[in-house]
Motif scaffolding. Structure first.
Motif, short mmCIF file in Angstrom:
data_model
loop_
_atom_site.label_atom_id
_atom_site.label_comp_id
_atom_site.label_asym_id
_atom_site.label_seq_id
_atom_site.Cartn_x
_atom_site.Cartn_y
_atom_site.Cartn_z
N VAL A 114 0.93 -1.21 0.14
CA VAL A 114 0.03 -0.18 -0.15
C VAL A 114 0.90 1.04 -0.12
CG1 VAL A 114 -1.69 1.37 1.43
CG2 VAL A 114 -1.93 -1.13 1.22
N CYS A 115 1.81 1.29 0.47
CA CYS A 115 2.78 2.49 0.93
C CYS A 115 3.46 2.57 -0.52
CB CYS A 115 3.85 2.19 1.82
SG CYS A 115 3.41 2.35 3.80
N ALA A 116 3.83 1.50 -1.10
CA ALA A 116 4.56 1.73 -2.49
C ALA A 116 3.68 2.43 -3.48
CB ALA A 116 5.03 0.30 -3.02
N ASN A 117 2.29 2.00 -3.38
CA ASN A 117 1.25 2.49 -4.23
C ASN A 117 0.98 4.07 -3.99
OD1 ASN A 117 0.81 0.28 -5.49
ND2 ASN A 117 -0.77 -0.29 -4.16
N GLU A 118 1.30 4.26 -2.78
CA GLU A 118 0.80 5.77 -2.21
C GLU A 118 2.24 6.67 -2.15
OE1 GLU A 118 -1.92 7.40 -1.39
OE2 GLU A 118 -2.81 5.68 -2.42
N GLU A 119 3.52 6.07 -2.65
CA GLU A 119 4.74 6.84 -2.78
C GLU A 119 5.04 7.19 -1.37
OE1 GLU A 119 4.72 9.41 -5.90
OE2 GLU A 119 5.01 7.53 -7.44
N VAL A 120 4.72 6.56 -0.24
CA VAL A 120 5.02 6.71 1.13
C VAL A 120 6.31 5.76 1.57
CG1 VAL A 120 4.30 7.05 3.37
CG2 VAL A 120 2.94 7.79 1.54
#
Length: 283
Positions: A208-214
């Motif tokens: 999820v973080c990768a998708n949100e670039e976080v």
């Protein structure tokens, strides 16, 4: 890198906390060395000598003024059952701090803490450090059921931004921690996510973080035999800063890793493109 010491630590408190046990140990020279994400390895003696290996536990709190460290554990096997039956005043052989701690943002930052069960243990000291330097934090705490949650009230004492999930819907939001994750990150404008808990949860959070670039940092829960990097029982595949994948030891190179560099889908395998895979029997 941690600089561990070995001590005979006195048990000053051992009490139930929900489904878990809270253990406070007094040992000179350990607490001042602890950073968020470090762990302690405890030896649990039994008369028949059947418990040879130390048990690793994340440090929950460290108090240099009192020379104490606190760990939280569940009874899941012979070692933790024996530890739960110790008494105040007993001595426990402890080596700590161990491992590589969480990286802390430089300056004020908004961070989201995500945990499954008592995986939340190492996140509270981290949250303290972030807020002490002017940052802000939010929490998503999840578990299978309400009795398996840990630290909900501690989190609420730190921030109003606390979400709770249970898979059976008995408390908070029904579902897993990833259900409100994207919305929570956006709501507090999180610059970084810290996650601790079961491997499947960490993988899902990292995706999820990768998708949100976080940015995402994860504290893994690998089985450890030695805790000091000798036995190679806790290895996992990680992509290095040079782009090369290697098996690294979670006890010394971790347990805190950049979630974007861990090859979650390859846990328990030797990927063929891993450095040295041919020598290890990879295909």
């Amino acid at each position: 890198m941690a600089h561990p010491v070995q001590r005979q630590a006195e048990i000053v408190e051992l009490s139930p906390v929900g489904a878990y046990h809270r253990l406070v140990l007094r040992a000179e020279g350990i607490a001042g060395r602890v950073l968020p994400g470090h762990f302690a390895a405890l030896a649990v003696d039994r008369a028949d000598g059947s418990l040879l290996l130390r048990r690793p536990f994340f440090v929950h709190r460290a108090d240099p003024a009192e020379d104490t460290i606190e760990v939280v554990f569940a009874e899941v096997g012979a070692g933790t059952r024996a530890l739960a039956r110790q008494r105040v005043g007993d001595l426990v052989d402890v080596v700590a701090p161990l491992g590589t701690a969480f990286p802390v943002p430089t300056g004020p930052a908004s961070a989201l803490m995500v945990a499954g069960g008592y995986g939340s243990v190492p996140l509270f000291g981290l949250a303290d450090r972030i807020t002490e330097q002017g940052g802000s934090v939010g929490f998503i705490l999840g578990a299978a059921s309400a009795d398996r949650l840990f630290g909900v009230e501690q989190a609420r004492a730190l921030t109003p931004d606390v979400l709770v999930t249970t898979e059976d819907g008995g408390y908070g939001i029904r579902g897993q921690v990833t259900l409100p994750l994207t919305e929570a990150m956006r709501a507090i404008e999180a610059r970084v996510v810290y996650a601790s808990g079961p491997t499947a949860m960490l993988r899902a959070v990292a995706e999820v973080c990768a998708n949100e670039e976080v940015r995402c940092f994860t504290a893994v829960e690998q089985t450890m035999a030695c805790g000091v990097g000798v036995c190679m029982s806790c290895v996992l595949p990680v992509v290095g800063e040079d782009g090369v994948s290697r098996l690294v030891r979670s006890c010394v190179d971790g347990p805190c890793f950049d979630g974007s560099r861990v090859r979650w889908k390859d846990f328990g395998t030797v990927p063929p493109d891993l450095e040295g895979a041919a020598a290890m029997g990879g295909h």
